[in-house]
Design a protein around this motif. Structure first.
Motif, PDB file in Angstrom:
ATOM      1  N   THR A 145       2.308   1.681  -3.433  1.00 35.48           N
ATOM      2  CA  THR A 145       1.297   2.162  -4.375  1.00 35.48           C
ATOM      3  C   THR A 145       1.030   3.649  -4.150  1.00 35.48           C
ATOM      4  O   THR A 145       0.929   4.424  -5.094  1.00 35.48           O
ATOM      5  CB  THR A 145      -0.012   1.366  -4.212  1.00 35.48           C
ATOM      6  N   GLY A 162       0.818  -1.206   0.000  1.00 33.50           N
ATOM      7  CA  GLY A 162       0.000   0.000   0.000  1.00 33.50           C
ATOM      8  C   GLY A 162       0.852   1.256   0.000  1.00 33.50           C
ATOM      9  O   GLY A 162       0.568   2.218  -0.724  1.00 33.50           O
ATOM     10  N   THR A 186      -0.980  -4.676  -3.616  1.00 32.29           N
ATOM     11  CA  THR A 186      -1.854  -4.145  -2.569  1.00 32.29           C
ATOM     12  C   THR A 186      -3.191  -4.883  -2.565  1.00 32.29           C
ATOM     13  O   THR A 186      -3.692  -5.286  -1.504  1.00 32.29           O
ATOM     14  CB  THR A 186      -2.081  -2.631  -2.751  1.00 32.29           C
TER      15      THR A 186
END
Length: 187
Positions: free
Chosen positions: A18, A15, A102
């Motif tokens: 990203t 995450g 993710t």
């Protein structure tokens, strides 16, 4: 709850990748975090947690269950994930690959929630089992993973089992505020 360490580690790491991208500083931290998961979190946390779950399987079939998941299912899943990641890297770029990581990590967390619920049901089944090893393992699981067992299921166990199992069930219920304990016995 320790079974959530690895999936959450991946979810946070992918995450962050990203969200922040692979700039010089963030890319290095993400790479280090992913390597730490592979080199530290898996052997130190995730593997012992999975062994706890395997202890809820009858000893006669436990080796086959481990072989199926560790050697078979995990290998196929890792090959599939690698192919998807390589295809994404070739066709889309690093941000898409991190986004896929993710999403895959979020699915891993969701699967872990499902496994934890199943573990709670298995603990109750094993507390009612005729197999003394399964009963003992399930009884020991109440200390660390008792929160996986619904309160209503625990209350249903009162009066069904041996004194040692009933004492552990009463202790878990007392911790939840569902049973008062006086002098070591429930009221």
């Amino acid at each position: 709850m320790v079974i959530f360490a690895f999936p959450l580690w991946y979810l946070v790491t992918f995450g962050a990748g990203t969200y922040f991208g692979l700039t010089a500083g963030a890319g290095l931290l993400i790479a280090v975090a992913l390597q730490a998961a592979e080199r530290i979190v898996i052997p130190a946390v995730h593997l012992p947690a999975t062994q706890i779950i395997y202890n809820q399987v009858a000893s006669a079939v436990r080796p086959r269950a481990r072989a199926f998941f560790s050697g078979g299912l995990n290998a196929v899943a890792e090959i599939g994930a690698a192919l998807v990641l390589v295809a994404g890297a070739i066709n889309a770029g690093p941000q898409v690959v991190l986004g896929f990581g993710t999403v895959g990590s979020a699915l891993f967390v969701a699967n872990t929630v499902s496994v934890r619920r199943a573990l709670g049901r298995r603990i109750v089944e094993n507390l009612r089992s005729d197999d003394p090893e399964l009963r003992r393992n399930a009884s020991q699981m109440l200390h660390g993973e008792g929160s996986a067992v619904p309160t209503s299921e625990l209350e249903g166990l009162l009066g069904e089992g041996s004194a040692d199992i009933e004492a552990r069930v009463e202790l878990v219920l007392a911790r939840r505020g569902r049973l008062r304990v006086v002098g070591g016995h429930g009221e």
